[in-house]
Design a protein around this motif. Structure first.
Motif, PDB file in Angstrom:
ATOM      1  N   MET A   1       1.246  -0.842  -0.197  1.00 42.67           N
ATOM      2  CA  MET A   1       0.114  -0.417  -0.050  1.00 42.67           C
ATOM      3  C   MET A   1       0.685   1.380  -0.258  1.00 42.67           C
ATOM      4  O   MET A   1       0.641   2.641   0.089  1.00 42.67           O
ATOM      5  CB  MET A   1      -1.256   0.064   1.422  1.00 42.67           C
ATOM      6  N   ARG A   2       2.495   0.589   0.693  1.00 43.79           N
ATOM      7  CA  ARG A   2       3.251   2.099   0.213  1.00 43.79           C
ATOM      8  C   ARG A   2       3.360   3.031  -1.511  1.00 43.79           C
ATOM      9  O   ARG A   2       2.749   3.950  -1.612  1.00 43.79           O
ATOM     10  CB  ARG A   2       4.445   1.714   0.395  1.00 43.79           C
ATOM     11  N   GLY A   3       2.870   2.125  -1.816  1.00 42.66           N
ATOM     12  CA  GLY A   3       2.558   2.884  -4.368  1.00 42.66           C
ATOM     13  C   GLY A   3       1.467   3.843  -3.409  1.00 42.66           C
ATOM     14  O   GLY A   3       1.616   5.180  -4.425  1.00 42.66           O
ATOM     15  N   TYR A   4       0.405   3.436  -3.315  1.00 41.34           N
ATOM     16  CA  TYR A   4      -1.049   3.776  -3.058  1.00 41.34           C
ATOM     17  C   TYR A   4      -0.490   4.680  -1.944  1.00 41.34           C
ATOM     18  O   TYR A   4      -1.227   6.211  -2.854  1.00 41.34           O
ATOM     19  CB  TYR A   4      -1.340   2.999  -2.588  1.00 41.34           C
ATOM     20  N   ARG A   5      -0.565   5.333  -1.503  1.00 35.30           N
ATOM     21  CA  ARG A   5       0.215   6.061  -0.982  1.00 35.30           C
ATOM     22  C   ARG A   5       0.850   7.395  -1.327  1.00 35.30           C
ATOM     23  O   ARG A   5       0.536   8.833  -1.244  1.00 35.30           O
ATOM     24  CB  ARG A   5       0.377   5.950   1.015  1.00 35.30           C
ATOM     25  N   GLY A   6       1.717   7.115  -2.217  1.00 38.30           N
ATOM     26  CA  GLY A   6       2.403   8.228  -2.777  1.00 38.30           C
ATOM     27  C   GLY A   6       1.727   8.652  -3.682  1.00 38.30           C
ATOM     28  O   GLY A   6       1.989   9.989  -4.071  1.00 38.30           O
ATOM     29  N   ILE A   7       1.421   7.917  -4.458  1.00 37.76           N
ATOM     30  CA  ILE A   7       0.261   7.984  -5.982  1.00 37.76           C
ATOM     31  C   ILE A   7      -0.948   9.209  -5.496  1.00 37.76           C
ATOM     32  O   ILE A   7      -1.442  10.814  -5.671  1.00 37.76           O
ATOM     33  CB  ILE A   7      -1.151   7.042  -6.702  1.00 37.76           C
ATOM     34  N   GLY A  69     -10.980  15.332  -2.510  1.00 38.09           N
ATOM     35  CA  GLY A  69     -11.141  13.635  -3.034  1.00 38.09           C
ATOM     36  C   GLY A  69     -10.062  12.818  -3.411  1.00 38.09           C
ATOM     37  O   GLY A  69     -10.005  11.780  -2.526  1.00 38.09           O
ATOM     38  N   SER A  70      -8.781  13.415  -2.848  1.00 35.82           N
ATOM     39  CA  SER A  70      -7.707  12.806  -3.224  1.00 35.82           C
ATOM     40  C   SER A  70      -6.928  12.267  -1.945  1.00 35.82           C
ATOM     41  O   SER A  70      -6.463  11.327  -0.913  1.00 35.82           O
ATOM     42  CB  SER A  70      -6.632  12.717  -3.837  1.00 35.82           C
ATOM     43  N   LEU A  71      -7.381  13.536  -0.482  1.00 32.97           N
ATOM     44  CA  LEU A  71      -7.031  13.270   1.220  1.00 32.97           C
ATOM     45  C   LEU A  71      -8.518  12.086   1.661  1.00 32.97           C
ATOM     46  O   LEU A  71      -7.853  11.753   2.362  1.00 32.97           O
ATOM     47  CB  LEU A  71      -6.977  14.572   1.722  1.00 32.97           C
ATOM     48  N   ARG A  72      -9.139  12.438   0.773  1.00 25.39           N
ATOM     49  CA  ARG A  72     -11.307  11.308   1.637  1.00 25.39           C
ATOM     50  C   ARG A  72     -10.467  10.339   0.624  1.00 25.39           C
ATOM     51  O   ARG A  72     -11.873   9.160   1.319  1.00 25.39           O
ATOM     52  CB  ARG A  72     -11.220  12.350   1.857  1.00 25.39           C
ATOM     53  N   ASN A  73      -9.981   9.462  -0.129  1.00 30.29           N
ATOM     54  CA  ASN A  73     -10.426   8.621  -1.052  1.00 30.29           C
ATOM     55  C   ASN A  73     -12.280   8.938  -1.382  1.00 30.29           C
ATOM     56  O   ASN A  73     -12.516   7.138  -1.981  1.00 30.29           O
ATOM     57  CB  ASN A  73     -10.092   7.402  -0.754  1.00 30.29           C
ATOM     58  N   ALA A  74     -11.969   9.460  -1.435  1.00 31.70           N
ATOM     59  CA  ALA A  74     -13.512   9.382  -1.847  1.00 31.70           C
ATOM     60  C   ALA A  74     -13.978   9.305  -3.799  1.00 31.70           C
ATOM     61  O   ALA A  74     -13.339  10.575  -4.424  1.00 31.70           O
ATOM     62  CB  ALA A  74     -14.497  11.491  -1.614  1.00 31.70           C
ATOM     63  N   THR A  75     -14.282   8.474  -4.927  1.00 32.78           N
ATOM     64  CA  THR A  75     -14.354   8.344  -5.837  1.00 32.78           C
ATOM     65  C   THR A  75     -14.908   9.158  -6.531  1.00 32.78           C
ATOM     66  O   THR A  75     -14.945   9.439  -7.716  1.00 32.78           O
ATOM     67  CB  THR A  75     -14.504   7.030  -5.895  1.00 32.78           C
ATOM     68  N   CYS A  76     -15.975   9.377  -5.901  1.00 33.69           N
ATOM     69  CA  CYS A  76     -17.242  10.292  -6.644  1.00 33.69           C
ATOM     70  C   CYS A  76     -16.714  11.707  -6.906  1.00 33.69           C
ATOM     71  O   CYS A  76     -16.690  11.819  -8.011  1.00 33.69           O
ATOM     72  CB  CYS A  76     -18.397  10.336  -5.580  1.00 33.69           C
ATOM     73  N   LEU A  77     -15.653  11.657  -5.882  1.00 31.44           N
ATOM     74  CA  LEU A  77     -14.917  13.578  -6.029  1.00 31.44           C
ATOM     75  C   LEU A  77     -14.283  13.150  -7.328  1.00 31.44           C
ATOM     76  O   LEU A  77     -13.960  13.916  -8.178  1.00 31.44           O
ATOM     77  CB  LEU A  77     -14.781  14.455  -4.705  1.00 31.44           C
ATOM     78  N   LEU A  78     -13.419  11.946  -6.924  1.00 30.32           N
ATOM     79  CA  LEU A  78     -12.369  12.075  -8.415  1.00 30.32           C
ATOM     80  C   LEU A  78     -13.056  11.775  -9.632  1.00 30.32           C
ATOM     81  O   LEU A  78     -12.201  11.697 -10.612  1.00 30.32           O
ATOM     82  CB  LEU A  78     -11.195  10.751  -7.895  1.00 30.32           C
ATOM     83  N   LYS A  79     -14.434  11.476  -9.688  1.00 38.35           N
ATOM     84  CA  LYS A  79     -14.773  11.120 -11.142  1.00 38.35           C
ATOM     85  C   LYS A  79     -15.442  12.286 -10.880  1.00 38.35           C
ATOM     86  O   LYS A  79     -15.373  12.994 -12.917  1.00 38.35           O
ATOM     87  CB  LYS A  79     -15.892   9.784 -10.974  1.00 38.35           C
ATOM     88  N   MET A  80     -15.640  13.125 -10.612  1.00 39.64           N
ATOM     89  CA  MET A  80     -16.029  14.863 -10.822  1.00 39.64           C
ATOM     90  C   MET A  80     -14.804  15.119 -11.598  1.00 39.64           C
ATOM     91  O   MET A  80     -14.490  15.988 -12.742  1.00 39.64           O
ATOM     92  CB  MET A  80     -16.672  15.225 -10.079  1.00 39.64           C
ATOM     93  N   VAL A  81     -13.627  15.293 -10.835  1.00 42.39           N
ATOM     94  CA  VAL A  81     -12.287  15.877 -11.694  1.00 42.39           C
ATOM     95  C   VAL A  81     -12.380  15.104 -13.226  1.00 42.39           C
ATOM     96  O   VAL A  81     -11.824  16.386 -13.503  1.00 42.39           O
ATOM     97  CB  VAL A  81     -11.319  15.199 -10.495  1.00 42.39           C
ATOM     98  N   LEU A  82     -12.294  14.077 -12.854  1.00 43.16           N
ATOM     99  CA  LEU A  82     -11.709  12.917 -13.945  1.00 43.16           C
ATOM    100  C   LEU A  82     -12.648  13.575 -15.185  1.00 43.16           C
ATOM    101  O   LEU A  82     -12.177  14.094 -16.487  1.00 43.16           O
ATOM    102  CB  LEU A  82     -12.072  11.583 -13.990  1.00 43.16           C
ATOM    103  N   HIS A  83     -13.822  13.906 -14.379  1.00 42.45           N
ATOM    104  CA  HIS A  83     -14.558  14.037 -16.419  1.00 42.45           C
ATOM    105  C   HIS A  83     -15.286  15.469 -16.582  1.00 42.45           C
ATOM    106  O   HIS A  83     -15.144  15.880 -17.783  1.00 42.45           O
ATOM    107  CB  HIS A  83     -16.406  13.917 -15.606  1.00 42.45           C
ATOM    108  N   SER A  84     -14.597  16.310 -15.551  1.00 44.73           N
ATOM    109  CA  SER A  84     -14.224  17.515 -15.859  1.00 44.73           C
ATOM    110  C   SER A  84     -13.193  18.300 -16.819  1.00 44.73           C
ATOM    111  O   SER A  84     -13.412  19.470 -16.915  1.00 44.73           O
ATOM    112  CB  SER A  84     -14.884  18.457 -14.432  1.00 44.73           C
TER     113      SER A  84
END
Length: 104
Positions: A1-7, A69-84
């Motif tokens: 999980m260390r790589g995941y935290r880096g991303i 979204g990146s700090l809270r691991n909120a996939t909904c917020l990250l998807k909104m950023v991706l689609h925007s």
């Protein structure tokens, strides 16, 4: 999980940098709007100060969603950023295609 935290933190840092840049865009736009002469009549569409404020505000909102979204691991917020981010790319391709077709 260390790589995941880096991303996760790399994404946060990138969003934070763009968040600060968007804040600077808003500040410059507000300064330009205030410093402009009062008797000059500009149309709303041709006012560069207003364009800076609008672009900075949209960018501020999108990057704020990316930070949260990146700090809270909120996939909904990250998807909104991706689609925007995908919407302007798609619109530019459509407009580019229409301009090329109309020029031929």
């Amino acid at each position: 999980m260390r790589g995941y935290r880096g991303i996760k933190y790399t994404l946060f840092i990138c969003c934070y940098v763009f968040w600060v840049v968007s804040s600077a865009l808003i500040a410059v736009g507000i300064y330009a709007k205030i410093a402009k002469e009062k008797d000059v009549v500009d149309t709303l569409t041709a006012d560069p100060a207003l364009l800076l404020i609008v672009v900075g505000s949209v960018m501020f909102l999108i990057t704020f969603l990316g930070c949260c979204g990146s700090l809270r691991n909120a996939t909904c917020l990250l998807k909104m950023v991706l689609h925007s981010g995908q919407i302007p790319i798609t619109l530019s391709k459509i407009l580019n295609y229409k301009l090329n077709v109309s020029c031929d």
